[in-house]
Design a protein around this motif. Structure first.
Motif, short mmCIF file in Angstrom:
data_model
loop_
_atom_site.label_atom_id
_atom_site.label_comp_id
_atom_site.label_asym_id
_atom_site.label_seq_id
_atom_site.Cartn_x
_atom_site.Cartn_y
_atom_site.Cartn_z
N ARG A 48 0.89 -1.13 -0.03
CA ARG A 48 0.08 -0.06 -0.05
C ARG A 48 0.93 1.10 -0.01
NH1 ARG A 48 -5.35 -1.57 1.36
NH2 ARG A 48 -5.35 -3.57 2.17
N LYS B 98 -1.12 -2.58 -4.46
CA LYS B 98 -2.68 -3.04 -3.68
C LYS B 98 -3.32 -1.76 -3.64
CE LYS B 98 -3.11 -6.21 -0.67
NZ LYS B 98 -2.86 -6.75 0.77
N SER B 99 -2.85 -0.61 -3.44
CA SER B 99 -3.62 0.59 -3.09
C SER B 99 -2.69 1.77 -3.18
CB SER B 99 -4.42 0.47 -1.86
OG SER B 99 -3.48 0.58 -0.82
N GLY C 28 -6.70 5.77 -7.19
CA GLY C 28 -6.55 5.98 -5.93
C GLY C 28 -7.65 6.77 -4.78
N GLU C 29 -7.17 6.70 -3.69
CA GLU C 29 -8.01 7.58 -2.90
C GLU C 29 -7.46 8.89 -2.41
OE1 GLU C 29 -8.57 6.94 1.22
OE2 GLU C 29 -7.18 5.26 1.40
#
Length: 423
Positions: free
Chosen positions: A187, A210-211, A231-232
């Motif tokens: 991550r 993964k993120s 993504g965030e």
């Protein structure tokens, strides 16, 4: 007219010292105004100035009738809160052809930590626009920078200077791959949303982690970047509470103080049960407190730590460097020829003004003679004789003045100027 440069970079100054002289793009305008107003107006009226500030360098370029390197060093030292002697021990000062050669090499990527990288050219153009917007860029520096851009374009077109180069972002990915067996299981958190982070996200996203998360002071800008990579986005204020979620942290903001402290990293490691964190601090000044590097389960790299990675393969580009230096030498000679010609501009202007004054006087005299009924031929004869006498008066006076040696030198000069054979 003279040009001079004062700078410090990754080869001459340590990271923390460079951090004292790092200027964000929005700081350039007021900083330039402060610099220009610091010069004594009597000897240095209207000094031209530009400032280039990146993670690897801070450089000041100036142009004026008289070089003022000592003053420039003193001003920069004061702005960074260090003694001038300390600054001098880590800085380089250049003038005229040396300054021109340096800025051409910088623009061409020959003076970068990443040999042949193109990012510096965009940063230089941003610096030039900032100087233009504040009215600090005159004819001389404008010529210097425009020629540096042209030289850089020729170097990139005519050589393979950019081939096989490894960017800072690519180096970070390579190092992360050495720590984590499979980057697809990691991550990744990016702190900031500027150009360097954009590049870093691009490289890490290619490894399909993964993120991906983007933490930025302005949430909207972070969301814009995060959306591009699936993504965030998160607020910078939420970073300490969420730091433990991430295996990789890459930070590059314009903050003047560290935004990731020792305590926050210690708490994150405890929550992670001491699973390692790979951290890259690409910011100057630092985003991550240097004490973090001493923690057992943290692998922290700064821009300077990445130097040996990005320089791999440099031997393969030495032939291109030699070709680039030839192009740069030609550019320097051309600029210095232009600069030399600029020194005669005031004299040319004075000569034109004097000739125009003589012409106006003779024209007025001719009109009076014509009004009195004099023939056109007689008036033209008188006007041409009057102009000739005015033009020759100074030369004739000099031929009769001084000693024999000076008269001989004057005679040679006058012969060269007035007795040239028309071809």
């Amino acid at each position: 007219m003279s040009v001079w440069a004062l700078g410090l970079n990754h080869t001459t100054a340590p990271l923390d010292l460079r951090g004292r002289f790092a200027f964000a793009l929005d700081q350039i305008a007021p900083t330039l105004q402060s610099l220009r107003s610091s010069f004594p107006s009597g000897r240095h009226p209207q000094v031209e100035a530009a400032i280039i500030s990146t993670c690897n360098r801070t450089e000041i370029y100036c142009a004026s009738e008289h070089i003022a390197l000592d003053h420039t060093v003193g001003w920069l030292a004061e702005s960074g809160g260090v003694a001038p002697t300390l600054l001098r021990s880590h800085a380089y000062t250049l003038h005229d052809d040396e300054a021109a050669r340096h800025v051409f090499r910088v623009a061409s990527g020959l003076d970068s930590m990443v040999l042949g990288e193109a990012q510096i050219l965009g940063q230089m153009k941003d610096a030039v626009r900032a100087a233009e917007n504040v009215g600090a860029l005159g004819t001389t520096l404008n010529q210097l920078f425009q020629r540096s851009f042209a030289v850089a374009k020729e170097v990139r077109t005519a050589t393979e200077i950019g081939a096989h180069s490894i960017s800072m972002a690519a180096a970070a990915v390579r190092l992360a791959g050495q720590l984590f067996e499979d980057l697809r299981k990691t991550r990744v958190l990016f702190v900031g949303a500027g150009e360097m982070i954009d590049l870093a996200v691009t490289h890490f996203a290619a490894k399909e982690p993964k993120s991906i998360a983007i933490a930025n002071r302005t949430l909207e800008r972070g969301e814009k970047l995060a959306t591009r990579f699936g993504g965030e986005a998160m607020r910078l204020a939420d970073l300490p509470a969420r730091l433990a979620e991430f295996d990789i942290v890459v930070s590059c903001t314009a903050s003047t103080l560290p935004i990731i402290g020792l305590g926050a990293v210690e708490r994150a490691l405890k929550a992670r049960k001491h699973r390692p964190i790979f951290m890259v601090d690409l910011a100057v000044p630092r985003d991550i407190e240097p004490e973090v590097k001493a923690l057992e389960d943290v692998y922290l790299y700064t821009v300077d730590d990445l130097a040996h990675v990005v320089q791999q393969g440099q031997a393969n580009r030495q032939a291109a460097v030699a070709q680039a230096e030839v192009i740069i030498d030609a550019g320097v000679q051309s600029f210095m020829h232009w600069l030399g010609q600029r020194s005669t501009v005031p004299l040319i202007q004075q000569l034109n003004a004097q000739a125009d004054e003589w012409r106006t006087a003779e024209m007025a005299r001719a009109r009076k003679l014509l009004a009195k009924g004099e023939s056109v031929d007689a008036v033209l004869e008188a006007m041409s004789r009057g102009l000739t006498q005015k033009m020759m008066h100074g030369a004739m006076a000099e031929l009769h003045a001084g000693d024999a040696a000076s008269r001989e030198q004057t005679a040679q000069t006058i012969s060269r100027l007035f007795l040239r054979k028309e071809r």
